[in-house]
Design a protein around this motif. Structure first.
Motif, PDB file in Angstrom:
ATOM      1  N   GLU A 124      -8.658  -1.702 -12.385  1.00  0.00           N
ATOM      2  CA  GLU A 124      -7.379  -2.038 -11.775  1.00  0.00           C
ATOM      3  C   GLU A 124      -6.909  -0.852 -10.961  1.00  0.00           C
ATOM      4  OE1 GLU A 124      -4.430  -4.125 -13.733  1.00  0.00           O
ATOM      5  OE2 GLU A 124      -5.784  -5.112 -15.137  1.00  0.00           O
ATOM      6  N   GLY A 125      -6.541  -1.128  -9.737  1.00  0.00           N
ATOM      7  CA  GLY A 125      -6.054  -0.084  -8.851  1.00  0.00           C
ATOM      8  C   GLY A 125      -4.858  -0.598  -8.086  1.00  0.00           C
ATOM      9  N   ALA A 126      -4.196   0.293  -7.406  1.00  0.00           N
ATOM     10  CA  ALA A 126      -3.020  -0.090  -6.637  1.00  0.00           C
ATOM     11  C   ALA A 126      -2.886   0.844  -5.446  1.00  0.00           C
ATOM     12  CB  ALA A 126      -1.769   0.008  -7.511  1.00  0.00           C
ATOM     13  N   TYR A 127      -2.166   0.387  -4.450  1.00  0.00           N
ATOM     14  CA  TYR A 127      -1.792   1.240  -3.334  1.00  0.00           C
ATOM     15  C   TYR A 127      -0.433   1.845  -3.642  1.00  0.00           C
ATOM     16  CZ  TYR A 127      -5.435  -1.054  -0.599  1.00  0.00           C
ATOM     17  OH  TYR A 127      -6.631  -1.528  -0.140  1.00  0.00           O
ATOM     18  N   LEU A 128      -0.256   3.076  -3.238  1.00  0.00           N
ATOM     19  CA  LEU A 128       1.023   3.762  -3.375  1.00  0.00           C
ATOM     20  C   LEU A 128       1.598   3.884  -1.970  1.00  0.00           C
ATOM     21  CD1 LEU A 128       2.910   5.450  -5.246  1.00  0.00           C
ATOM     22  CD2 LEU A 128       1.534   7.438  -4.584  1.00  0.00           C
ATOM     23  N   VAL A 129       2.765   3.317  -1.747  1.00  0.00           N
ATOM     24  CA  VAL A 129       3.386   3.364  -0.422  1.00  0.00           C
ATOM     25  C   VAL A 129       4.782   3.959  -0.529  1.00  0.00           C
ATOM     26  CG1 VAL A 129       2.077   1.370   0.422  1.00  0.00           C
ATOM     27  CG2 VAL A 129       4.322   1.007  -0.591  1.00  0.00           C
ATOM     28  N   GLN A 130       5.284   4.452   0.596  1.00  0.00           N
ATOM     29  CA  GLN A 130       6.643   4.997   0.623  1.00  0.00           C
ATOM     30  C   GLN A 130       7.659   3.887   0.436  1.00  0.00           C
ATOM     31  OE1 GLN A 130       7.111   7.007   4.360  1.00  0.00           O
ATOM     32  NE2 GLN A 130       5.857   8.748   3.742  1.00  0.00           N
ATOM     33  N   ARG A 131       8.771   4.217  -0.187  1.00  0.00           N
ATOM     34  CA  ARG A 131       9.873   3.256  -0.307  1.00  0.00           C
ATOM     35  C   ARG A 131      10.252   2.810   1.104  1.00  0.00           C
ATOM     36  NH1 ARG A 131      12.791   2.518  -4.618  1.00  0.00           N
ATOM     37  NH2 ARG A 131      12.330   4.571  -5.476  1.00  0.00           N
ATOM     38  N   GLY A 132      10.426   1.523   1.290  1.00  0.00           N
ATOM     39  CA  GLY A 132      10.761   0.979   2.596  1.00  0.00           C
ATOM     40  C   GLY A 132       9.559   0.686   3.478  1.00  0.00           C
ATOM     41  N   SER A 133       8.348   0.885   2.957  1.00  0.00           N
ATOM     42  CA  SER A 133       7.140   0.606   3.735  1.00  0.00           C
ATOM     43  C   SER A 133       7.072  -0.867   4.118  1.00  0.00           C
ATOM     44  CB  SER A 133       5.905   0.960   2.912  1.00  0.00           C
ATOM     45  OG  SER A 133       4.733   0.489   3.551  1.00  0.00           O
ATOM     46  N   PRO A 134       6.528  -1.177   5.303  1.00  0.00           N
ATOM     47  CA  PRO A 134       6.349  -2.573   5.679  1.00  0.00           C
ATOM     48  C   PRO A 134       5.160  -3.222   4.964  1.00  0.00           C
ATOM     49  CG  PRO A 134       5.526  -1.158   7.414  1.00  0.00           C
ATOM     50  CD  PRO A 134       6.181  -0.267   6.391  1.00  0.00           C
ATOM     51  N   ILE A 135       4.384  -2.442   4.228  1.00  0.00           N
ATOM     52  CA  ILE A 135       3.224  -2.969   3.506  1.00  0.00           C
ATOM     53  C   ILE A 135       3.684  -3.471   2.142  1.00  0.00           C
ATOM     54  CG2 ILE A 135       0.984  -2.382   2.478  1.00  0.00           C
ATOM     55  CD1 ILE A 135       0.701  -0.292   4.746  1.00  0.00           C
ATOM     56  N   ASP A 189      -5.803  -3.514   5.237  1.00  0.00           N
ATOM     57  CA  ASP A 189      -7.029  -3.417   6.031  1.00  0.00           C
ATOM     58  C   ASP A 189      -6.808  -4.007   7.417  1.00  0.00           C
ATOM     59  OD1 ASP A 189      -9.599  -2.956   6.820  1.00  0.00           O
ATOM     60  OD2 ASP A 189     -10.478  -4.579   5.653  1.00  0.00           O
ATOM     61  N   ARG A 190      -6.137  -3.228   8.259  1.00  0.00           N
ATOM     62  CA  ARG A 190      -5.857  -3.665   9.624  1.00  0.00           C
ATOM     63  C   ARG A 190      -5.686  -2.433  10.507  1.00  0.00           C
ATOM     64  NH1 ARG A 190       0.318  -5.875   8.726  1.00  0.00           N
ATOM     65  NH2 ARG A 190       1.173  -3.839   8.233  1.00  0.00           N
ATOM     66  N   PRO A 191      -5.843  -2.598  11.810  1.00  0.00           N
ATOM     67  CA  PRO A 191      -5.721  -1.451  12.728  1.00  0.00           C
ATOM     68  C   PRO A 191      -4.364  -0.764  12.591  1.00  0.00           C
ATOM     69  CG  PRO A 191      -6.626  -3.355  13.873  1.00  0.00           C
ATOM     70  CD  PRO A 191      -6.185  -3.834  12.508  1.00  0.00           C
ATOM     71  N   GLY A 192      -4.400   0.561  12.648  1.00  0.00           N
ATOM     72  CA  GLY A 192      -3.173   1.344  12.619  1.00  0.00           C
ATOM     73  C   GLY A 192      -2.703   1.762  11.244  1.00  0.00           C
ATOM     74  N   VAL A 193      -3.288   1.190  10.180  1.00  0.00           N
ATOM     75  CA  VAL A 193      -2.895   1.567   8.830  1.00  0.00           C
ATOM     76  C   VAL A 193      -3.821   2.672   8.351  1.00  0.00           C
ATOM     77  CG1 VAL A 193      -2.668   0.798   6.440  1.00  0.00           C
ATOM     78  CG2 VAL A 193      -1.971  -0.725   8.302  1.00  0.00           C
ATOM     79  N   ARG A 194      -3.260   3.784   7.974  1.00  0.00           N
ATOM     80  CA  ARG A 194      -4.027   4.933   7.487  1.00  0.00           C
ATOM     81  C   ARG A 194      -3.965   4.942   5.965  1.00  0.00           C
ATOM     82  NH1 ARG A 194      -1.034   9.640  10.113  1.00  0.00           N
ATOM     83  NH2 ARG A 194       0.669   8.259   9.491  1.00  0.00           N
TER      84      ARG A 194
END
Length: 67
Positions: free
Chosen positions: A35-46, A53-58
């Motif tokens: 089990e894994g997860a992505y960690l994103v900033q608060r307010g992220s559009p993701i 997995d799309r262009p422009g996402v690092r």
């Protein structure tokens, strides 16, 4: 890993399933589910995995991580 399997230097390898590699090797059923997860900033559009997995996402990974 694929080269080692193809040259018969090894009999088995433990790798993530990748459709591109499936052209050259056969996969068994999963032997382990991680089990894994992505960690994103608060307010992220993701908000879902499909938005990653799309262009422009690092994506950053911590070493030593297989890509």
């Amino acid at each position: 890993m694929v080269q080692a399997l193809q040259s018969k230097a090894v009999d088995i390898g433990f790798v993530a399933i990748d459709p591109a590699r499936a052209i050259d090797v056969a996969y068994s059923g999963a032997y382990l589910v991680i089990e894994g997860a992505y960690l994103v900033q608060r307010g992220s559009p993701i908000h879902s995995n499909s938005e990653v997995d799309r262009p422009g996402v690092r994506v950053a990974v911590a070493p030593p991580t297989a890509l």
